[in-house]
Design a protein around this motif. Sequence first.
Motif, PDB file in Angstrom:
ATOM      1  N   TYR A 109       7.003  42.361  25.713  1.00 16.40           N
ATOM      2  CA  TYR A 109       5.626  42.482  25.228  1.00 16.40           C
ATOM      3  C   TYR A 109       4.812  43.402  26.139  1.00 16.40           C
ATOM      4  CZ  TYR A 109       0.788  41.330  24.255  1.00 16.40           C
ATOM      5  OH  TYR A 109      -0.548  41.428  23.961  1.00 16.40           O
ATOM      6  N   ILE A 110       4.917  43.207  27.430  1.00 22.76           N
ATOM      7  CA  ILE A 110       4.163  44.024  28.392  1.00 22.76           C
ATOM      8  C   ILE A 110       4.561  45.494  28.258  1.00 22.76           C
ATOM      9  CG2 ILE A 110       3.816  44.486  30.854  1.00 22.76           C
ATOM     10  CD1 ILE A 110       4.081  41.378  31.228  1.00 22.76           C
ATOM     11  N   ARG A 111       5.847  45.750  28.101  1.00 24.26           N
ATOM     12  CA  ARG A 111       6.316  47.123  27.931  1.00 24.26           C
ATOM     13  C   ARG A 111       5.727  47.751  26.661  1.00 24.26           C
ATOM     14  NH1 ARG A 111      11.415  46.207  27.888  1.00 24.26           N
ATOM     15  NH2 ARG A 111      11.831  46.580  25.703  1.00 24.26           N
ATOM     16  N   HIS A 112       5.593  46.960  25.605  1.00 22.72           N
ATOM     17  CA  HIS A 112       5.057  47.466  24.342  1.00 22.72           C
ATOM     18  C   HIS A 112       3.562  47.744  24.412  1.00 22.72           C
ATOM     19  CE1 HIS A 112       8.657  45.373  22.342  1.00 22.72           C
ATOM     20  NE2 HIS A 112       8.957  46.593  22.695  1.00 22.72           N
ATOM     21  N   LEU A 113       2.883  47.199  25.397  1.00 14.45           N
ATOM     22  CA  LEU A 113       1.448  47.447  25.554  1.00 14.45           C
ATOM     23  C   LEU A 113       1.141  48.871  26.003  1.00 14.45           C
ATOM     24  CD1 LEU A 113       0.041  44.218  27.253  1.00 14.45           C
ATOM     25  CD2 LEU A 113      -0.560  45.140  25.006  1.00 14.45           C
ATOM     26  N   ASN A 114       2.144  49.617  26.367  1.00 15.80           N
ATOM     27  CA  ASN A 114       1.956  50.978  26.857  1.00 15.80           C
ATOM     28  C   ASN A 114       1.080  51.772  25.891  1.00 15.80           C
ATOM     29  OD1 ASN A 114       2.220  53.362  28.267  1.00 15.80           O
ATOM     30  ND2 ASN A 114       4.266  53.812  27.479  1.00 15.80           N
ATOM     31  N   GLY A 115      -0.159  52.075  26.319  1.00 13.91           N
ATOM     32  CA  GLY A 115      -1.092  52.813  25.471  1.00 13.91           C
ATOM     33  C   GLY A 115      -2.043  51.926  24.694  1.00 13.91           C
ATOM     34  N   PHE A 116      -1.883  50.625  24.802  1.00  8.72           N
ATOM     35  CA  PHE A 116      -2.729  49.676  24.083  1.00  8.72           C
ATOM     36  C   PHE A 116      -3.421  48.731  25.057  1.00  8.72           C
ATOM     37  CE2 PHE A 116       0.332  51.059  21.011  1.00  8.72           C
ATOM     38  CZ  PHE A 116      -0.389  51.166  19.837  1.00  8.72           C
ATOM     39  N   LYS A 117      -4.605  48.303  24.674  1.00  6.14           N
ATOM     40  CA  LYS A 117      -5.373  47.344  25.463  1.00  6.14           C
ATOM     41  C   LYS A 117      -5.526  46.076  24.627  1.00  6.14           C
ATOM     42  CE  LYS A 117     -10.056  46.686  27.205  1.00  6.14           C
ATOM     43  NZ  LYS A 117     -11.387  47.280  27.257  1.00  6.14           N
ATOM     44  N   TYR A 131      -8.910  30.134   2.515  1.00 12.41           N
ATOM     45  CA  TYR A 131      -7.822  30.629   3.345  1.00 12.41           C
ATOM     46  C   TYR A 131      -8.238  30.804   4.804  1.00 12.41           C
ATOM     47  CZ  TYR A 131      -5.901  31.857  -1.211  1.00 12.41           C
ATOM     48  OH  TYR A 131      -5.435  31.810  -2.501  1.00 12.41           O
ATOM     49  N   ALA A 132      -7.255  30.674   5.676  1.00 14.75           N
ATOM     50  CA  ALA A 132      -7.467  30.934   7.105  1.00 14.75           C
ATOM     51  C   ALA A 132      -6.146  31.404   7.702  1.00 14.75           C
ATOM     52  CB  ALA A 132      -7.947  29.681   7.824  1.00 14.75           C
ATOM     53  N   SER A 133      -6.242  32.058   8.844  1.00 13.87           N
ATOM     54  CA  SER A 133      -5.032  32.523   9.516  1.00 13.87           C
ATOM     55  C   SER A 133      -5.336  32.788  10.982  1.00 13.87           C
ATOM     56  CB  SER A 133      -4.523  33.809   8.858  1.00 13.87           C
ATOM     57  OG  SER A 133      -3.245  34.155   9.366  1.00 13.87           O
ATOM     58  N   GLN A 134      -4.302  32.809  11.764  1.00 13.80           N
ATOM     59  CA  GLN A 134      -4.395  33.196  13.167  1.00 13.80           C
ATOM     60  C   GLN A 134      -3.860  34.614  13.288  1.00 13.80           C
ATOM     61  OE1 GLN A 134      -6.280  30.475  14.478  1.00 13.80           O
ATOM     62  NE2 GLN A 134      -5.053  30.749  16.278  1.00 13.80           N
ATOM     63  N   ILE A 135      -4.618  35.489  13.919  1.00  7.28           N
ATOM     64  CA  ILE A 135      -4.106  36.809  14.258  1.00  7.28           C
ATOM     65  C   ILE A 135      -3.536  36.674  15.665  1.00  7.28           C
ATOM     66  CG2 ILE A 135      -4.678  39.220  14.709  1.00  7.28           C
ATOM     67  CD1 ILE A 135      -6.967  38.901  12.674  1.00  7.28           C
ATOM     68  N   ASP A 136      -2.237  36.932  15.812  1.00  4.89           N
ATOM     69  CA  ASP A 136      -1.581  36.730  17.106  1.00  4.89           C
ATOM     70  C   ASP A 136      -2.234  37.556  18.207  1.00  4.89           C
ATOM     71  OD1 ASP A 136       0.184  35.047  15.811  1.00  4.89           O
ATOM     72  OD2 ASP A 136       1.799  36.530  15.724  1.00  4.89           O
ATOM     73  N   ASN A 137      -2.366  38.843  17.976  1.00  2.07           N
ATOM     74  CA  ASN A 137      -2.919  39.745  18.987  1.00  2.07           C
ATOM     75  C   ASN A 137      -3.757  40.817  18.309  1.00  2.07           C
ATOM     76  OD1 ASN A 137       0.278  39.326  19.665  1.00  2.07           O
ATOM     77  ND2 ASN A 137      -1.038  38.850  21.391  1.00  2.07           N
ATOM     78  N   VAL A 138      -4.843  41.171  18.951  1.00  5.00           N
ATOM     79  CA  VAL A 138      -5.645  42.308  18.529  1.00  5.00           C
ATOM     80  C   VAL A 138      -5.578  43.306  19.673  1.00  5.00           C
ATOM     81  CG1 VAL A 138      -7.910  43.153  17.811  1.00  5.00           C
ATOM     82  CG2 VAL A 138      -7.188  40.824  17.190  1.00  5.00           C
ATOM     83  N   TRP A 139      -5.082  44.506  19.371  1.00  6.66           N
ATOM     84  CA  TRP A 139      -4.937  45.562  20.378  1.00  6.66           C
ATOM     85  C   TRP A 139      -5.839  46.734  20.009  1.00  6.66           C
ATOM     86  CZ3 TRP A 139       1.080  46.471  20.678  1.00  6.66           C
ATOM     87  CH2 TRP A 139       1.699  45.387  21.299  1.00  6.66           C
ATOM     88  N   GLN A 140      -6.243  47.459  21.036  1.00  6.32           N
ATOM     89  CA  GLN A 140      -6.951  48.710  20.825  1.00  6.32           C
ATOM     90  C   GLN A 140      -6.087  49.843  21.352  1.00  6.32           C
ATOM     91  OE1 GLN A 140     -10.751  49.222  22.825  1.00  6.32           O
ATOM     92  NE2 GLN A 140     -11.447  50.493  21.121  1.00  6.32           N
ATOM     93  N   TYR A 141      -5.852  50.832  20.496  1.00  5.79           N
ATOM     94  CA  TYR A 141      -5.062  51.998  20.897  1.00  5.79           C
ATOM     95  C   TYR A 141      -5.973  52.892  21.734  1.00  5.79           C
ATOM     96  CZ  TYR A 141      -1.710  55.853  20.448  1.00  5.79           C
ATOM     97  OH  TYR A 141      -0.814  56.864  20.698  1.00  5.79           O
ATOM     98  N   GLU A 142      -5.639  53.059  22.994  1.00  4.62           N
ATOM     99  CA  GLU A 142      -6.534  53.723  23.937  1.00  4.62           C
ATOM    100  C   GLU A 142      -6.792  55.194  23.611  1.00  4.62           C
ATOM    101  OE1 GLU A 142      -6.023  50.959  27.856  1.00  4.62           O
ATOM    102  OE2 GLU A 142      -4.405  52.392  27.454  1.00  4.62           O
ATOM    103  N   LYS A 143      -5.824  55.894  23.005  1.00  3.78           N
ATOM    104  CA  LYS A 143      -6.014  57.313  22.683  1.00  3.78           C
ATOM    105  C   LYS A 143      -7.047  57.541  21.597  1.00  3.78           C
ATOM    106  CE  LYS A 143      -1.417  59.004  23.955  1.00  3.78           C
ATOM    107  NZ  LYS A 143      -0.166  59.609  23.437  1.00  3.78           N
TER     108      LYS A 143
END
Length: 187
Positions: A109-117, A131-143
């Motif tokens: 997972y940490i390796r996949h974060l390369n370029g993402f916050k 309806y409801a749901s959990q979003i596992d992760n929200v990332w921002q693409y730094e570029k």
Amino acid sequence: MQFKQSPVIFDEDSHSYQLDGKRLLGITGLIHSILGLGVYPDASEHVKDFIIPRAGSRGTAVHHAIQTYDQLGIKQTTQIVHTRYGCRERDNISYVDETWDVSSELEAYIRHLNGFKPLANELTVSDNVRYASQIDNVWQYEKTGGIWLVDTKTNNIKLYPLCGYYNANYFNSGEDALWKTQARMTP
């Protein structure tokens, strides 16, 4: 970035959602029932009562490790999960505290974060009606500043063949994972 807190209450043990005492339908369960993913009607009682909950326990451990890393910067590679086994109808329910080593999944997972916050974990979203749901992760693409919703999978490699967390060497980075996945999903 601040996210609006949903009034929906998520119960992790039963993986259910409630709003003002009313149970809401989970999106993941709905999608899985339509597509037949994660549904094993022909599985034995042993598989339903013990094997599937054990796999879910491992997945929960991975999710907890990711959340701890994203929010605190701590690599907590050993996770303890309170796991429910059995079935109410068969009156064989028991609870066990399972200890999981999730070091390889966390490193992938940490390796996949390369370029993402990472911005958020286990974010509850809902229409506040049905309806409801959990979003596992929200990332921002730094570029680009773009927002990515990330669903972490740790099982069903045949159903999720691009699951980089399960197959830690499949992707070189988060960007690589997202582009390969997008290319596979585009007709």
